[in-house]
Design an enzyme around this catalytic site. Structure first.
Site, PDB file in Angstrom:
ATOM      1  N   ASP A 100     -24.161   1.683 -10.989  1.00  0.00           N
ATOM      2  CA  ASP A 100     -24.932   1.462 -12.113  1.00  0.00           C
ATOM      3  C   ASP A 100     -25.103   2.506 -13.153  1.00  0.00           C
ATOM      4  O   ASP A 100     -25.051   3.951 -12.699  1.00  0.00           O
ATOM      5  CB  ASP A 100     -26.377   0.697 -11.571  1.00  0.00           C
ATOM      6  N   ASP A 101     -25.833   2.308 -14.002  1.00  0.00           N
ATOM      7  CA  ASP A 101     -26.345   3.235 -15.255  1.00  0.00           C
ATOM      8  C   ASP A 101     -25.535   3.936 -16.040  1.00  0.00           C
ATOM      9  O   ASP A 101     -25.859   4.737 -16.498  1.00  0.00           O
ATOM     10  CB  ASP A 101     -27.319   3.840 -14.514  1.00  0.00           C
ATOM     11  N   HIS A 151     -25.742  -4.285 -17.853  1.00  0.00           N
ATOM     12  CA  HIS A 151     -26.880  -3.741 -17.146  1.00  0.00           C
ATOM     13  C   HIS A 151     -27.983  -3.403 -18.253  1.00  0.00           C
ATOM     14  O   HIS A 151     -28.714  -2.591 -17.844  1.00  0.00           O
ATOM     15  CB  HIS A 151     -26.579  -2.507 -16.493  1.00  0.00           C
ATOM     16  N   HIS A 155     -32.200  -0.371 -20.191  1.00  0.00           N
ATOM     17  CA  HIS A 155     -32.645  -0.486 -18.847  1.00  0.00           C
ATOM     18  C   HIS A 155     -34.254  -0.329 -18.567  1.00  0.00           C
ATOM     19  O   HIS A 155     -34.794   0.470 -17.756  1.00  0.00           O
ATOM     20  CB  HIS A 155     -32.257   1.131 -18.157  1.00  0.00           C
ATOM     21  N   HIS A 245     -24.880   4.585  -7.635  1.00  0.00           N
ATOM     22  CA  HIS A 245     -25.190   4.902  -9.182  1.00  0.00           C
ATOM     23  C   HIS A 245     -24.194   6.173  -9.525  1.00  0.00           C
ATOM     24  O   HIS A 245     -24.112   7.021  -9.140  1.00  0.00           O
ATOM     25  CB  HIS A 245     -26.474   5.497  -9.377  1.00  0.00           C
TER      26      HIS A 245
HETATM   27 ZN   LIG Z   1     -29.873   0.703 -13.111  1.00  0.00          ZN
END
Ligand SMILES: [Zn+2]
Length: 283
Positions: A100-101, A151, A155, A245
């Site tokens: 993620d991210d 995503h 955020h 991540h």
């Molecule tokens: Zn995230």
């Protein structure tokens, strides 16, 4: 006549000139014969490579790595649903790694290198702002055959109205498509928050809300990377979706942990699939 020494010398001279002329004509004839077949000379004496250099060069674009898939749709039974893992009747040992991210400088390419070395396809949940900052990295992720999920743009965890939730998701979808040509029905809410308006909007748009069943806990700022390895390897079950991540902060410990996570899972007999591959497996 032949007894005359002067005349004998003249005779020898004529013979010598005649021999010279005959030799010359044979030599010229041989050269002309070869000139009629220059290709035979070229193939015997000129290396193929220099022959190619001499031939006119046709301009060619660099080889393009074509991703096998640009549409990460999900089966109907998962559209508008929240998914944590897939319960497989066959107990087939498959697992889905998710990151993620990102895309994120330095750590994302390092993670891609490790995945490539191990011939593993993973799933990346992108933040819109991060795609905007690192578009080339986004292209590389897609070119290397990984699956992509949305995503959101900022955020945010906070509660938001429908217009804001729509903007957070659609703005990111648009940039994913403009940057890579990808369309995705995979959505992961930031922080796994399911009640702030984002997940509701995503479900109404027929996305699968993809949570996780196993976390590396790699956002823990104090833990050593060996803890991330243990968190995943000791508890892995078939059909798990693993949270990690590649961006959103200093992810060097995730990069350190990843080879051992992969090795530990391989030793248990796991095969790695993307989230949409996992959802397509018969439960
Ligand atoms: Zn995230």
């Amino acid at each position: 006549m032949t007894n005359n020494p002067v005349k004998r010398e003249k005779f020898i001279g004529v013979i010598a000139i005649a021999t010279f002329l005959v030799t010359c004509s044979i030599t010229v004839g041989t050269l002309l014969a070869f000139r009629k077949h220059p290709s035979a000379i070229v193939t015997q004496d000129v290396p193929v490579s220099s022959n190619q250099v001499q031939s006119p060069v046709t301009p060619q674009s660099p080889p393009v790595v074509k991703p096998t898939n640009l549409n990460f749709t999900v089966p109907v039974q998962y559209q508008g649903k929240t998914v944590y893992k897939v319960q497989l009747n066959s107990n087939e040992k498959v697992i889905a790694l998710t990151f993620d991210d990102g895309p994120w400088p330095k750590t994302t390419p390092e993670i891609l290198d490790i995945l490539k070395q191990n011939q593993i396809k993973a799933t990346f949940f992108w933040v819109g702002q991060a795609i905007q900052a690192n578009p080339d990295m986004a292209k590389r992720i897609v070119a290397e055959g990984h699956a992509i999920g949305n995503h959101t743009w900022h955020h945010w965890y906070k509660r938001m109205n429908q217009a804001t939730a729509k903007s957070e998701i659609e703005r990111t979808s648009d940039l994913i498509y403009k940057t890579t040509g990808v369309k995705t029905q995979l959505f992961r809410p930031p922080g796994g928050v399911l009640n702030n308006g984002l997940a509701t909007y995503a479900k109404n748009q027929k996305n699968a809300v993809v949570m996780w069943s196993l976390t590396s806990a790699d956002t823990d700022p104090r833990a050593k990377y060996q803890v991330f390895v243990k968190n995943v390897v000791k508890s892995a079950k078939p059909g798990d979706i693993v949270l990690m991540h590649d961006g959103g902060g200093d992810r060097r410990r995730t990069v350190q942990a990843l080879p051992a996570i992969i090795d530990g899972l391989k030793q248990q007999g796991y095969k790695f699939v993307t989230v949409n591959e996992l959802l397509e497996m018969k439960p």
